[in-house]
Every structure is written in structure tokens, then in C-alpha cells.
Design an enzyme around this catalytic site. Structure first.
Site, PDB file in Angstrom:
ATOM      1  N   ARG A   1       0.840  -1.206   0.000  1.00 35.53           N
ATOM      2  CA  ARG A   1       0.000   0.000   0.000  1.00 35.53           C
ATOM      3  C   ARG A   1       0.873   1.254   0.000  1.00 35.53           C
ATOM      4  O   ARG A   1       0.554   2.257  -0.608  1.00 35.53           O
ATOM      5  CB  ARG A   1      -0.951   0.003   1.208  1.00 35.53           C
TER       6      ARG A   1
ATOM      7  N   TYR B   1     -18.489  17.707 -12.606  1.00 32.81           N
ATOM      8  CA  TYR B   1     -18.764  16.272 -12.744  1.00 32.81           C
ATOM      9  C   TYR B   1     -19.687  15.817 -11.599  1.00 32.81           C
ATOM     10  O   TYR B   1     -19.439  16.132 -10.422  1.00 32.81           O
ATOM     11  CB  TYR B   1     -17.433  15.513 -12.705  1.00 32.81           C
TER      12      TYR B   1
ATOM     13  N   ASP C   1      -9.471  20.139 -12.130  1.00 36.17           N
ATOM     14  CA  ASP C   1      -9.713  18.807 -12.679  1.00 36.17           C
ATOM     15  C   ASP C   1      -9.443  18.906 -14.181  1.00 36.17           C
ATOM     16  O   ASP C   1     -10.206  19.528 -14.914  1.00 36.17           O
ATOM     17  CB  ASP C   1     -11.161  18.387 -12.379  1.00 36.17           C
TER      18      ASP C   1
ATOM     19  N   LYS D   1     -10.270   8.170 -18.006  1.00 39.64           N
ATOM     20  CA  LYS D   1     -10.696   8.775 -19.263  1.00 39.64           C
ATOM     21  C   LYS D   1      -9.530   8.823 -20.256  1.00 39.64           C
ATOM     22  O   LYS D   1      -9.013   7.810 -20.623  1.00 39.64           O
ATOM     23  CB  LYS D   1     -11.302  10.156 -18.983  1.00 39.64           C
TER      24      LYS D   1
HETATM   25  C1  LIG Z   1     -15.021  10.484 -14.570  1.00 39.17           C
HETATM   26  C2  LIG Z   1     -14.661  11.774 -13.972  1.00 39.17           C
HETATM   27  C3  LIG Z   1     -14.324  11.881 -12.611  1.00 39.17           C
HETATM   28  C4  LIG Z   1     -14.392  10.703 -11.673  1.00 39.17           C
HETATM   29  O1  LIG Z   1     -13.431   9.746 -11.950  1.00 39.17           O
HETATM   30  P1  LIG Z   1     -13.582   8.180 -11.667  1.00 39.17           P
HETATM   31  O2  LIG Z   1     -12.323   7.622 -12.217  1.00 39.17           O
HETATM   32  O3  LIG Z   1     -14.821   7.715 -12.377  1.00 39.17           O
HETATM   33  O4  LIG Z   1     -13.714   8.023 -10.191  1.00 39.17           O
HETATM   34  C5  LIG Z   1     -13.946  13.127 -12.133  1.00 39.17           C
HETATM   35  N1  LIG Z   1     -13.915  14.214 -12.940  1.00 39.17           N
HETATM   36  C6  LIG Z   1     -14.233  14.138 -14.247  1.00 39.17           C
HETATM   37  C7  LIG Z   1     -14.176  15.377 -15.072  1.00 39.17           C
HETATM   38  C8  LIG Z   1     -14.624  12.931 -14.803  1.00 39.17           C
HETATM   39  O5  LIG Z   1     -14.959  12.884 -16.102  1.00 39.17           O
END
Ligand SMILES: *Cc1c(COP(=O)(O)O)cnc(C)c1O
Length: 378
Positions: free
Chosen positions: A46, A98, A170, A195
Site C-alpha cells: 500500500r 462532474y 480537474d 478517461k
Molecule cells: C469520470 C470523472 C471523474 C471521476 O473519476 P472516476 O475515475 O470515475 O472516479 C472526475 N472528474 C471528471 C471530469 C470525470 O470525467
């Protein structure tokens, strides 16, 4: 080094034991210690994992950051960033972020004494006005989902420096290939690596990048203490994927521009939301702070009936949540990503029932356009 060179090499050296060119998957939970208190700097899975460290160095380099801290999902990364705050703190957040981030803030962190104000951060004056005595953080997404509104990164960084707030971006939609927020003075960048960074729709992951060593130390502590770490295999897959990030992003961008132009000329389409179109309200800002416009676009087809027909008729686009993979996806924000937002509020935000969001993949764009054309019909 150039971006593509870093993408392929940063954080990676041939394996010390065998010379393996590709960083191995260190699939182990623990490490042998030579004697009491003597080890190779690796004690428990971890806390330390070599494959994970390689991924962290790789993505941190791409974001022009010194430190990367990887997590098991984008939301786990966001959770750790919010753990930088103490009860009583106030956070200014981009409205319409999001959905999962909204849920984490509004239904979990709120109960632990963190206060959130939702602001249209595309208007920098509104950010300035929202700062209070207990404000500690400004958390933004640019562009936003699904309307692709932009926020001025330099403006946010300036306000945060002045008031000693932590600025967080983000950067999932743009990736460091098109946008590097740290260069504009932002303190913390995070990603859902699920993504574009992984890009092959087969891993859930997250990462936080910073140049601030105090923030890094705290996040490193949280990574181990909270324990939402990614598996070595997921790290390896993501590391494999970032090697092709630049070629993928170039193609996503090129295809999306062509589709945005095509949709703009289609009489069945009321409006196209894409920051690469000169009529987008933030086109100039997009040119200033991004080196491309990305693969996400949204179009307004005006009626739910036409939307239903399109979603049912597409053959290459897959109806699904998520985005950023090599394959094209299509979704209906009002009933999918934003279903939890009450209808009147949703419409006030501009997320009407006629909207379709496209995550444009890297297939042949002629095939994608033909698919949309046949789905829209005569
Ligand atoms: C998908 C997404 C998240 C969350 O991420 P996960 O990997 O699904 O936990 C956060 N911010 C944006 C802009 C996203 O598209």
C-alpha cells in the site's frame, strides 16, 4: 524533453534485474527485509510499489509537476484533495462540475463541516466575490461537462495567490497534452485517469499532481493512510497508455473539430457546444490557455424524440457513460450524467432534454460522420 518523448520515457528505465525494457508489474503485497530495520526502501504494497511510482513520475512529468500521487479512481483522488481541508473551511466550486464530484462534496464532505459555494467560475468576478474569511480552496473544471464552458486559469491562480487559497483544477477533459494548469500558477491538478490518460476504457484510476512540497507530503501521507491505491496492473496499463497520449489526443481533436463543423451546418442541429468553434463564447480564452480543443462536444437537437431516435440508431457510437476512450461514445446528459439534478435546475443550467454529448473517438472520421448522418435521418 518534448511531450511525446516524456510520454514514452519519463519515469521508466530498463528493469535493474533483467534489463526488461518495459517496467514490470510488481504484483506483490510485501517485501523481504534483510534484517531488522534494513530494507530496500520498500516495506508494504500500500505504501510503496515500483510500478505505481513509475506511473506517478510519468504523469507528473507530462503535467510539468514535481510530484504525482496515484489513486484507485478519480473520485479517490478528489477525496484526498478535499482531505487537505479542515472542518469549517469554505470551498468555491465550478457550478455544474462532474456529478460524482458534486455528490462527494454535497452529500459527504458537507456533513464533515466543509462548506461549498457553487459559482459560474467562467466569470472571474464571481469567483472574486465568493471569497469569504474561511475560504481555503477554489476547485474548478475547465472545460465543464456537458456545455464545455471555460474558466480563466491565470485569473483563478491570481485570486488564490492573493488570498492564500489552494487552487485545484480537474484536467480530465483536456489532459496535459492540451492544457497544463500548473504553468498558469495553479497549485493542484487532478485527473480521472479512467478517461483520456488511460484512454482504452479498461481501467478506473486517478492521480493528483503538484509542485508544492507541503501539499505533496500531505497527499502522500493520505494515499497511505486512507489506502485508496491503484493496483500494480492498473498502473501498468495506464503507463502503457500514456505512451500514445499525444497521437491519440491529436486524432481526438482533429475528429472532433470535423464533427463540430459538420453538426454546425446540419439543419436538424440547433446549437453545437465546442470550444474550438469561433462562435463559442470562450473561444479566445481557449486559444490562450489550451493548445487544442479536445474530443468532447455537445449538440442540441431540440427535441427528446429526435434524441431518442439518434441514440437508438447509431452503429459506431456506443450509448454509454464515460468518455475519453479510443472508441466513440454517445450519451444523454439530462437522463444520464445529470439525472440527479432536478429538471428545473437542470434547464436553468442549460442542460435541456435535446442535448446529446459525444465523446469523439479516433476511428475514421468519415465513418463517424456517416454514422451520425444516418442516425439523424431525413
Ligand atoms: C469520470 C470523472 C471523474 C471521476 O473519476 P472516476 O475515475 O470515475 O472516479 C472526475 N472528474 C471528471 C471530469 C470525470 O470525467
Amino acid at each position: 524533453m518534448g511531450f511525446s518523448t516524456d510520454a514514452i520515457h519519463a519515469g521508466q528505465t530498463p528493469d535493474l534485474t533483467t534489463g526488461a525494457v518495459i517496467t514490470p508489474i510488481y504484483q506483490t503485497s510485501t517485501y523481504a527485509q534483510e534484517e531488522l530495520g534494513v530494507n530496500k526502501g520498500y516495506e508494504y504494497g500500500r505504501t510503496h510499489n515500483f510500478t505505481r511510482q513509475a506511473l506517478e513520475k510519468n504523469i507528473a512529468t507530462l503535467e510539468k509537476g514535481n510530484f504525482g500521487i496515484a489513486f484507485s479512481s478519480g473520485l479517490a483522488a478528489i477525496q484526498s484533495v478535499l482531505f487537505l481541508l479542515k472542518p469549517g473551511s469554505h470551498v468555491i466550486v465550478t457550478e455544474n462540475i462532474y456529478g460524482g464530484t458534486f455528490r462527494l462534496m454535497d452529500s459527504i464532505f458537507k456533513d464533515y463541516g466543509i462548506e461549498f459555494t457553487w459559482v459560474d467560475t467562467s466569470d472571474i468576478r464571481k469567483v472574486k466575490k465568493a471569497v469569504k474569511l474561511n475560504t481555503k480552496m477554489v476547485y474548478i473544471e475547465t472545460p465543464t461537462n456537458p456545455l464545455l464552458r471555460l474558466t480563466d486559469l491565470r485569473g483563478v491562480a491570481y485570486i488564490c495567490k492573493k488570498h492564500k487559497l489552494i487552487s485545484v483544477v480537474d484536467n480530465t477533459f483536456m489532459t496535459p497534452y492540451f492544457q497544463q494548469p500548473l504553468k498558469f500558477g495553479i497549485d493542484v491538478v487532478l485527473h480521472s485517469t479512467t478517461k483520456y490518460l488511460n484512454g482504452h476504457s479498461d481501467v478506473i484510476g486517478g492521480i493528483v499532481i503538484t509542485n508544492n512540497s507541503e501539499i505533496h507530503e500531505r497527499l502522500r501521507y493520505l494515499q497511505n493512510a486512507v489506502g485508496a491505491v491503484p493496483s500494480p496492473f492498473d498502473c501498468w496499463l495506464t503507463l502503457r497508455a500514456t505512451k500514445t497520449l499525444s497521437v491519440r489526443m491529436k486524432q481526438h481533436n482533429e475528429n472532433a473539430i470535423k464533427i463540430a463543423k459538420y453538426l454546425s451546418k446540419n439543419p436538424k442541429v440547433k446549437k453545437v457546444f465546442y470550444p474550438g468553434l469561433p462562435n463559442h463564447p470562450h473561444y479566445k480564452l481557449a486559444k490562450r490557455q489550451m493548445s487544442g480543443f479536445g474530443g468532447m462536444l455537445t449538440a442540441d437537437f431540440g427535441s427528446i424524440n429526435l434524441v431518442k431516435k439518434i441514440l437508438k440508431s447509431v452503429k459506431i457510437f456506443t450509448l454509454a457513460e464515460s468518455l475519453g476512450g479510443v472508441e466513440s461514445l454517445i450519451s444523454h446528459p439530462a437522463s444520464m450524467t445529470h439525472a440527479s439534478v432536478p429538471k428545473n435546475l437542470r434547464e436553468k443550467m442549460g442542460i435541456t432534454d435535446g442535448l446529446i454529448r459525444f465523446s469523439v473517438g479516433i476511428e475514421d472520421v468519415e465513418d463517424l460522420i456517416a454514422d451520425i448522418t444516418q442516425a439523424i435521418g431525413k
